[in-house]
Design a protein around this motif. Structure first.
Motif, PDB file in Angstrom:
ATOM      1  N   GLY A  97       0.796  -1.218   0.000  1.00 22.69           N
ATOM      2  CA  GLY A  97       0.000   0.000   0.000  1.00 22.69           C
ATOM      3  C   GLY A  97       0.830   1.269   0.000  1.00 22.69           C
ATOM      4  N   GLU A 129      -2.560  -1.002  -3.043  1.00 24.04           N
ATOM      5  CA  GLU A 129      -3.627  -0.031  -2.816  1.00 24.04           C
ATOM      6  C   GLU A 129      -3.043   1.368  -2.703  1.00 24.04           C
ATOM      7  N   THR A 131      -4.244   4.793  -1.026  1.00 22.56           N
ATOM      8  CA  THR A 131      -5.252   5.263  -0.081  1.00 22.56           C
ATOM      9  C   THR A 131      -4.747   6.527   0.612  1.00 22.56           C
TER      10      THR A 131
END
Length: 181
Positions: A97, A129, A131
């Motif tokens: 991430g 990801e 985010t």
């Protein structure tokens, strides 16, 4: 002026060990982000039920190393194609991430992943990801500087040493000259 990046690439011991070597990185703190509870402990993170990822908080000088430069090292030193897993470490806490702090970081991360995809750098799709950064909680003290303090441990020798070797082989121009491992 220093900037901050939050990256999760599996075990934070590995990610921390890599980024501590990069010129322009002022500090690397192992911790937890992206989860549901406040002030989680390692024993809670290990269950995978808190939603946190093992991550690092990197404070860096963008005049020396760019966010994109950090992304290059990040994608070269972990597998961004395995969902919730890095090697034998499995669970959402080991996901890949990027937790961006600015719209520019988000845009750069997206563009870099698109470039890696277009260039077919990886055989499988990238599942990293992207985010917005939320609260980051520093891990317990015994997790900080783990590789530097425990290089002879089997995990460090088998898992982290090859990452450092790869870093030195392909990114020697990005390494700190003093105190490099």
């Amino acid at each position: 002026m220093m900037e901050t990046a939050y990256l999760a690439g599996g075990c934070f011991w590995c990610t921390e060990a890599v980024f501590e070597q990069i010129e322009g990185v002022n500090s690397v703190i192992s911790g937890y982000t992206g989860g549901l509870i406040k002030n989680p402990a390692y024993r809670e993170i290990c269950t995978g039920r808190t939603g946190h990822a093992e991550a690092v908080k990197i404070t860096f000088d963008p005049e020396v190393v760019s966010f994109r430069g950090l992304l290059e090292v990040f994608f070269a030193t972990h597998d961004p194609t395995t969902l919730n897993r890095q090697g034998n470490d499995m669970g959402t806490q080991y996901r890949s991430g990027i937790f961006y702090t600015t719209p520019e970081q988000r845009e750069q991360a997206q563009a870099f992943i698109e470039l890696l995809t277009e260039e077919k750098v990886f055989d499988d799709p990238i599942v990293t990801e992207i985010t917005a950064a939320g609260p980051f909680y520093a891990a317990e003290e015994y997790h900080q500087d783990y590789y530097a303090l425990h290089r002879e441990q089997p995990y460090c020798r088998v898992i982290i040493d090859p990452k450092i070797k790869k870093l030195k082989q392909y990114y020697s121009h990005k390494l700190k000259t003093k105190n490099a491992i």
